[in-house]
Each structure stands twice: as structure tokens, then as C-alpha cells.
Design a protein around this motif. Structure first.
Motif, PDB file in Angstrom:
ATOM      1  N   GLY A 271      17.423  18.775  43.056  1.00 27.06           N
ATOM      2  CA  GLY A 271      18.712  18.762  42.392  1.00 27.06           C
ATOM      3  C   GLY A 271      19.065  17.385  41.844  1.00 27.06           C
ATOM      4  O   GLY A 271      20.232  17.004  41.778  1.00 27.06           O
ATOM      5  N   LEU A 272      18.029  16.635  41.466  1.00 31.73           N
ATOM      6  CA  LEU A 272      18.232  15.282  40.943  1.00 31.73           C
ATOM      7  C   LEU A 272      17.523  15.151  39.595  1.00 31.73           C
ATOM      8  O   LEU A 272      16.709  15.992  39.228  1.00 31.73           O
ATOM      9  N   ARG A 273      17.868  14.078  38.886  1.00 33.96           N
ATOM     10  CA  ARG A 273      17.219  13.813  37.607  1.00 33.96           C
ATOM     11  C   ARG A 273      16.347  12.565  37.730  1.00 33.96           C
ATOM     12  O   ARG A 273      16.601  11.717  38.589  1.00 33.96           O
ATOM     13  N   PRO A 274      15.358  12.426  36.845  1.00 39.17           N
ATOM     14  CA  PRO A 274      14.542  11.202  36.880  1.00 39.17           C
ATOM     15  C   PRO A 274      15.402   9.939  36.792  1.00 39.17           C
ATOM     16  O   PRO A 274      15.074   8.922  37.406  1.00 39.17           O
ATOM     17  N   ALA A 275      16.535  10.020  36.077  1.00 35.44           N
ATOM     18  CA  ALA A 275      17.401   8.836  35.939  1.00 35.44           C
ATOM     19  C   ALA A 275      18.029   8.422  37.263  1.00 35.44           C
ATOM     20  O   ALA A 275      18.530   7.299  37.393  1.00 35.44           O
ATOM     21  N   ASP A 276      18.006   9.318  38.262  1.00 35.76           N
ATOM     22  CA  ASP A 276      18.575   8.982  39.568  1.00 35.76           C
ATOM     23  C   ASP A 276      17.632   8.134  40.427  1.00 35.76           C
ATOM     24  O   ASP A 276      18.046   7.582  41.447  1.00 35.76           O
ATOM     25  N   VAL A 277      16.349   8.057  40.025  1.00 39.46           N
ATOM     26  CA  VAL A 277      15.345   7.383  40.852  1.00 39.46           C
ATOM     27  C   VAL A 277      15.600   5.875  40.880  1.00 39.46           C
ATOM     28  O   VAL A 277      15.802   5.246  39.840  1.00 39.46           O
ATOM     29  N   GLN A 278      15.587   5.298  42.082  1.00 38.89           N
ATOM     30  CA  GLN A 278      15.857   3.860  42.235  1.00 38.89           C
ATOM     31  C   GLN A 278      14.644   3.080  42.729  1.00 38.89           C
ATOM     32  O   GLN A 278      14.659   1.849  42.737  1.00 38.89           O
ATOM     33  N   VAL A 279      13.613   3.788  43.159  1.00 41.03           N
ATOM     34  CA  VAL A 279      12.344   3.135  43.509  1.00 41.03           C
ATOM     35  C   VAL A 279      11.242   4.176  43.360  1.00 41.03           C
ATOM     36  O   VAL A 279      11.360   5.288  43.866  1.00 41.03           O
ATOM     37  N   ALA A 280      10.186   3.810  42.614  1.00 41.52           N
ATOM     38  CA  ALA A 280       9.166   4.796  42.255  1.00 41.52           C
ATOM     39  C   ALA A 280       7.759   4.284  42.541  1.00 41.52           C
ATOM     40  O   ALA A 280       7.487   3.084  42.471  1.00 41.52           O
ATOM     41  N   GLN A 281       6.890   5.235  42.862  1.00 47.46           N
ATOM     42  CA  GLN A 281       5.456   4.992  42.967  1.00 47.46           C
ATOM     43  C   GLN A 281       4.758   5.885  41.959  1.00 47.46           C
ATOM     44  O   GLN A 281       4.998   7.099  41.934  1.00 47.46           O
ATOM     45  N   LEU A 282       3.907   5.281  41.113  1.00 48.31           N
ATOM     46  CA  LEU A 282       3.159   6.054  40.123  1.00 48.31           C
ATOM     47  C   LEU A 282       1.678   5.751  40.268  1.00 48.31           C
ATOM     48  O   LEU A 282       1.300   4.597  40.499  1.00 48.31           O
ATOM     49  N   GLN A 283       0.837   6.761  40.112  1.00 48.20           N
ATOM     50  CA  GLN A 283      -0.616   6.556  40.188  1.00 48.20           C
ATOM     51  C   GLN A 283      -1.027   5.585  39.090  1.00 48.20           C
ATOM     52  O   GLN A 283      -0.828   5.842  37.900  1.00 48.20           O
ATOM     53  N   ASP A 284      -1.588   4.446  39.514  1.00 47.69           N
ATOM     54  CA  ASP A 284      -2.012   3.418  38.556  1.00 47.69           C
ATOM     55  C   ASP A 284      -3.476   3.081  38.762  1.00 47.69           C
ATOM     56  O   ASP A 284      -3.839   1.942  39.035  1.00 47.69           O
ATOM     57  N   THR A 285      -4.317   4.099  38.628  1.00 46.44           N
ATOM     58  CA  THR A 285      -5.760   3.898  38.658  1.00 46.44           C
ATOM     59  C   THR A 285      -6.151   2.788  37.679  1.00 46.44           C
ATOM     60  O   THR A 285      -7.115   2.067  37.860  1.00 46.44           O
ATOM     61  N   ASP A 286      -5.375   2.719  36.610  1.00 47.26           N
ATOM     62  CA  ASP A 286      -5.559   1.708  35.569  1.00 47.26           C
ATOM     63  C   ASP A 286      -4.200   1.530  34.900  1.00 47.26           C
ATOM     64  O   ASP A 286      -3.315   2.373  35.058  1.00 47.26           O
ATOM     65  N   SER A 287      -4.055   0.454  34.149  1.00 50.46           N
ATOM     66  CA  SER A 287      -2.763   0.171  33.502  1.00 50.46           C
ATOM     67  C   SER A 287      -2.317   1.293  32.577  1.00 50.46           C
ATOM     68  O   SER A 287      -1.134   1.622  32.515  1.00 50.46           O
ATOM     69  N   GLY A 288      -3.270   1.861  31.847  1.00 46.06           N
ATOM     70  CA  GLY A 288      -2.920   2.921  30.909  1.00 46.06           C
ATOM     71  C   GLY A 288      -2.355   4.136  31.619  1.00 46.06           C
ATOM     72  O   GLY A 288      -1.384   4.742  31.164  1.00 46.06           O
ATOM     73  N   SER A 289      -2.949   4.489  32.758  1.00 47.61           N
ATOM     74  CA  SER A 289      -2.467   5.651  33.501  1.00 47.61           C
ATOM     75  C   SER A 289      -1.021   5.457  33.912  1.00 47.61           C
ATOM     76  O   SER A 289      -0.208   6.372  33.798  1.00 47.61           O
ATOM     77  N   GLU A 290      -0.680   4.265  34.390  1.00 43.41           N
ATOM     78  CA  GLU A 290       0.714   4.067  34.810  1.00 43.41           C
ATOM     79  C   GLU A 290       1.668   4.206  33.631  1.00 43.41           C
ATOM     80  O   GLU A 290       2.734   4.820  33.745  1.00 43.41           O
ATOM     81  N   LEU A 291       1.276   3.641  32.488  1.00 43.44           N
ATOM     82  CA  LEU A 291       2.108   3.766  31.275  1.00 43.44           C
ATOM     83  C   LEU A 291       2.370   5.233  30.959  1.00 43.44           C
ATOM     84  O   LEU A 291       3.499   5.642  30.685  1.00 43.44           O
ATOM     85  N   ILE A 292       1.309   6.015  30.978  1.00 49.36           N
ATOM     86  CA  ILE A 292       1.423   7.435  30.641  1.00 49.36           C
ATOM     87  C   ILE A 292       2.278   8.164  31.675  1.00 49.36           C
ATOM     88  O   ILE A 292       3.143   8.973  31.349  1.00 49.36           O
ATOM     89  N   HIS A 293       2.049   7.840  32.957  1.00 47.42           N
ATOM     90  CA  HIS A 293       2.767   8.548  34.028  1.00 47.42           C
ATOM     91  C   HIS A 293       4.263   8.227  34.030  1.00 47.42           C
ATOM     92  O   HIS A 293       5.075   9.060  34.434  1.00 47.42           O
ATOM     93  N   LEU A 294       4.627   7.027  33.597  1.00 47.62           N
ATOM     94  CA  LEU A 294       6.055   6.681  33.489  1.00 47.62           C
ATOM     95  C   LEU A 294       6.790   7.727  32.656  1.00 47.62           C
ATOM     96  O   LEU A 294       7.888   8.157  33.004  1.00 47.62           O
TER      97      LEU A 294
END
Ligand code: ZN
Lengths: 384, 151
Positions: A271-294
Motif C-alpha cells: 500500500g505504498l508508492r516508490p516515492a515513499d521509499v527512504q532507503v533502497a537496495q538495488l542489484q548492482d552487478t554492474d553500474s548499468g544494471s543499477e541505472l536500469i533497476h532504478l
């Protein structure tokens, strides 16, 4: 708000990531479990359900030989990059189903140096695919990144900014592997692996372990001063048209990733939106992956990443702090442990006791995301 | 010098190689995939079932010989086995996806760094992947700049 069928994280433990020839995968797992139990203030005998995952370092359930032969049900998971999230899902569902009130999830791995070894037949491909030099994960990440930068007008400098932030966060984190900050120029000038990605834009296979103690409803509040609620957790596999590793062909597009499905599911359930997130972990196998996952997870729009990074919005003190522990880039990628490392960092941030740089302002909503071959993703929303 | 195709199932047996003519002489052999009769999905290499729907029958589909670079990268370091090193040793090579309209195919790109870009018109060719022990050249498919393309 306490709900009796809610699952909470009440303790976490971790063995430092990196390289340490003196310990085995099981040694690290045992240390992470004992750390998590101590953190929760419970004994191994109190654990009524357990799940563990490792890609290459042994059968997790044999840990009972070290921890105590209590007869506890223990489920082994081997689910690639989603292994950690799958162990949490397994335990959380068991607690909700009434199997137990306290559960444990553990993930660990110790990989050999260098690129992960893969065989063509294991992926249902002919020998020609590997023999002609096309079966490399590094190529896949580079091809996906190159196309993404092109479609969304992002410069290669953004890739360097991701790595710089990761190593800066890692340099402040006692459990990270890579602790040396690097400049943008050093990242861009490092060895060319598969352009647009350079050596320092890739994570390395490494070693490590992490564990969580989970508890149900009121029990969680009895055990823990600040339990972290597992608001939602979703695991998804790919659907037709996703752009995945080791694909001799792709449909013309659009290419929709399982990360999109998993993220949408957890935000809807929480019941939340992505804009509510205040701390995140994203898979960053490589820099490009993190960019895409954001963008795939909804934390920003496609094409907004470069400005976000340039403004420091993904730094610990920014609007959406990402990978405050340095992620896979600074921690390395022990496949079975990475997902639980993400939980460990977000839980500690939400409890206001981050091992590295603490996100200011007492964050209340955390998010984790993993993505792996061949097209799986798991996301979670954690709240206090 | 004799030569052979790395895997006959990837290629159309009818094209590019008349009797006694070695592959690679004249027009290169065309790539062959499969197409679903129900949803029109085109796959490569060929397979017997559709990855998208359960309804269709898959039939052999000879793929277009020209397209445009959809994405590209370079393989800078020598891959581990089962990669087979070409005669003369590893040299960095380009790989990418080529947009053939109905399908994107991953391939080696025989395109110089100065020319390579997304959107570059390319045409099917073959390159030497490696040599058999008896010296037979083993050819695989690749795409090279299409000098007549880009219209
Ligand atoms: Zn079909």
C-alpha cells in the motif's frame, strides 16, 4: 499498528564480505546465524523454522550439526540471485501459516576468483554459442546497458557516478570488501572489459554470509525494541519479451523485465508508492544494471538517472539513498548471501543503527531488489 | 583449405553452397530460425514449440540477411573454455544484436571500432571461429557493414 499475522525482522547478523581464505562458506554462515540470534536475543532452540541458501558452498541444512540438532524443519533454497529473498519468503510464509513463531533465514557463498563459469547445455543452448565467445554475462550487461543509454539519452559518465558512490559508501562500511574510494576518472580509465562498462563498473564473485531472525506478530515486539515489518515480498520469473542473459535472439520489443513485475507487486501489497521509499537496495552487478533497476522498480523515471546521480539524490543524505553499504560493487557477489546482505543493511538503517553511514531523518520505509539469471527478480518493502 | 559450418542446424542448407562449393564462397549461407503459425513469433535457432503461446505450430523460417545494429559491445579479454581460440590467438572482437525486423539476432560483428554504432546497416557474413585439429576452418555467422544498405 500490530497485526498478529505480520512478519517482522527481529535480528540480523553478517559475516564480512570479501576474501578470507581462513574460513569456509559454512564457517561464515554459522557466524552470521549466531550473530543474528544474539541480535534477536533468542537461542537456536527457539527457532521453529529455518531456510538457507547457497549456490556453491554446501548444503545449508547441514548447519544444524553446528548449531544444534533440535529437529527444526530446514528448507534448502538454490535460486540464483533470488536465493536470499527466497529463504525469507519461505520462512515468512511458514510463520504466517502457523508452523512456528520464530524463524531463521541464512544465505552464504564462497566463489572462485574470476568470471562465473557457465555451460551452454545447462542453459539449453548449443555448444556453438559458448565456442564462438558469446556466452559471457559481462557481454550481456554491456549490451543491455549500451541500448538503455541510447534509448534514454544517458551518458557513460552516469555509469562512473554509480561506481563512485558505491565505493564511497563501501569505504565507510565495516562489512564491505572494497573500501577504497575511486574518482570518476579512475573508474572510466580502468581496464575496458566490455564497453561501455569498465573493470570498476563490475562487481566480482566473492564470499560472505548474512542471516535474519524473523518473528510473528506480538512475539516480535516482545523480543525486539524496534522490529522491522516485512510489509511485502514478491518473487517473479520472466515473461515473454524480457531481455535476459544468454539470449541468441530477442523479440523486437518492448522488453519488460521481471523486476518491473516484482516491484509493482510489492508496492501494491504494501500500500505504498516508490516515492515513499527512504532507503533502497538495488542489484548492482554492474553500474548499468543499477541505472536500469532504478527506473524499472519505479524509484525514478526512465532517463532521469543521470540527473539524480549528479545531484547526489542517491547518496546516503539524498532523496533516495541507494546501496548505502556499497552494494555488490563494493561487497562483491556471493550469490547466496547477497540478497540477505540487502535485508541486513536496510533493517539496520530503519532501526537507526547502520554499520556504515546512517541515512539521516529516521527513515521509515525501505526497499530491496535483486535480479538474476535467467530472468528472476525479488523485491521487498520493509517498514518501521 | 577446407572449411565447415560450426553447426549446420543454424543455417539454411539450400542457400550459399551449391555442390562442391565451399561455404563462404559467394553469398554466405542464410540463418534459419522458426516462426509460430499462431502468434507470428520468430525465434533463432529453430525450436519446436513457441515460447509465447501454446497454440501454434513452428515452421522453418529463413531469416533476413540484412539489418541494423541494435546494440553492441567488445569482448576485450579472452573468454574461458569452452570458447575456442581462433588461429593466431584471441583478438578483441565485437558482438551485438542485429535488428532483422521480425527478430533481433545476437551475433559476432565484423565491424571496425571506428564504424560501429547503433543503427549501422549490416549484412550477414561468416567469420572463422576456430580451426579443427586437422586444420579445417570452422565458420560461424557474423554481420559486417552493409555498403549498399542505409537507404
Ligand atoms: Zn506463438
Amino acid at each position: 499498528m500490530r497485526r498478529t499475522d505480520d512478519v517482522y525482522v527481529v535480528g540480523c547478523g553478517m559475516h564480512p564480505f570479501g576474501r578470507d581464505e581462513s574460513v569456509t562458506g559454512m564457517d561464515m554462515a554459522e557466524r552470521a546465524v549466531r550473530g543474528a540470534l544474539a541480535d534477536a536475543g533468542v537461542a537456536w532452540e527457539d527457532v521453529g523454522y529455518a531456510s538457507g541458501g547457497s549456490d556453491v558452498s554446501g548444503k545449508p541444512d547441514t548447519l544444524v550439526g553446528r548449531l544444534g540438532l533440535t529437529g527444526v524443519p530446514f528448507v534448502n533454497v538454490q535460486n540464483g540471485c533470488a536465493t536470499g529473498a527466497s529463504t525469507v519468503l519461505t520462512v515468512a510464509n511458514a510463520l504466517r501459516a502457523g508452523e512456528a513463531s520464530i524463524g531463521l533465514a541464512v544465505g552464504f557463498d564462497k566463489h572462485e576468483r574470476g568470471a562465473f563459469h557457465v555451460s551452454a547445455s545447462r542453459y539449453g543452448l548449443g555448444d556453438w554459442y559458448a565456442e564462438t565467445g558469446m556466452m559471457l554475462t559481462t557481454q550481456f550487461f554491456a549490451l543491455k546497458t549500451r541500448r538503455y543509454l541510447y534509448e534514454h539519452g544517458i551518458s557513460e559518465r552516469a555509469l562512473a557516478m554509480v561506481a563512485v558512490r558505491a565505493f564511497r559508501n563501501g569505504s565507510n562500511h565495516p562489512l564491505a570488501w572494497r573500501r577504497k574510494p575511486l574518482t570518476e576518472q579512475e573508474v572510466l580509465d580502468s581496464a575496458e572489459v566490455s564497453p561501455p562498462l569498465t573493470q570498476y563498473m563490475f562487481c566480482s564473485p566473492g564470499q560472505g554470509a548474512a542471516a535474519l531472525v524473523l518473528a510473528l506478530g506480538d512475539r516480535a515486539f516482545d523480543l525486539c525494541e524496534r522490529p522491522v515489518r516485512l510489509a511485502s515480498l514478491a518473487l517473479r520469473t520472466r515473461r515473454f519479451g524480457s531481455f535476459e542473459v544468454f539470449s541468441p535472439w530477442l523479440p523486437p520489443g518492448p522488453h519488460r523485465s521481471p523486476s518491473v513485475d516484482a516491484a509493482e507487486a510489492v508496492f501494491r501489497t504494501a500500500g505504498l508508492r516508490p516515492a515513499d521509499v527512504q532507503v533502497a537496495q538495488l542489484q548492482d552487478t554492474d553500474s548499468g544494471s543499477e541505472l536500469i533497476h532504478l527506473a524499472e522498480t519505479g524509484l525514478c523515471g526512465h532517463g532521469e538517472q543521470e540527473e539524480l546521480l549528479a545531484c547526489g539524490d542517491t547518496d546516503p543524505a539524498g532523496r533516495i539513498p541507494v546501496n548505502t553499504d556499497g552494494g555488490c560493487l563494493a561487497g562483491g557477489e556471493p550469490v547466496g548471501a547477497s540478497g540477505l546482505r540487502q535485508f541486513h543493511e536496510v533493517v539496520r538503517q530503519l532501526q537507526g543503527r547502520a554499520p556504515g553511514v546512517q541515512v539521516p531523518g529516521a527513515p521509515r520505509v525501505g526497499f530491496t531488489h535483486v535480479y538474476g539469471a535467467p530472468g528472476i527478480s525479488a523485491c521487498s518493502v520493509l517498514t518501521v | 583449405m577446407t572449411s565447415r559450418l560450426i553447426d549446420e542446424s543454424l543455417f539454411d542448407g539450400e542457400s550459399g553452397r551449391g555442390d562442391g562449393e565451399r561455404p563462404g564462397a559467394g553469398d554466405p549461407p542464410r540463418l534459419v530460425g522458426a516462426r509460430c503459425s499462431a502468434c507470428g513469433t520468430v525465434v533463432f535457432p529453430r525450436q519446436d514449440s513457441c515460447p509465447r503461446c501454446a497454440d501454434g505450430a513452428m515452421s522453418v523460417r529463413v531469416l533476413p540477411a540484412s539489418g541494423r545494429v541494435w546494440s553492441w559491445t567488445l569482448q576485450a579479454f579472452p573468454p574461458k573454455p569452452p570458447y575456442r581460440t581462433p588461429p593466431g590467438g584471441h583478438r578483441a572482437y565485437h558482438v551485438g544484436y542485429v535488428d532483422l525486423g521480425e527478430v533481433l539476432v545476437e551475433a559476432r560483428l565484423a565491424v571496425p571500432r571506428a564504424e560501429i554504432r547503433i543503427g549501422l546497416p549490416v549484412r550477414l557474413t561468416t567469420v572463422t571461429a576456430y580451426q579443427d585439429e586437422d586444420g579445417t576452418e570452422v565458420l560461424t555467422f557474423a554481420f559486417a557493414p552493409d555498403r549498399d544498405g542505409g537507404r
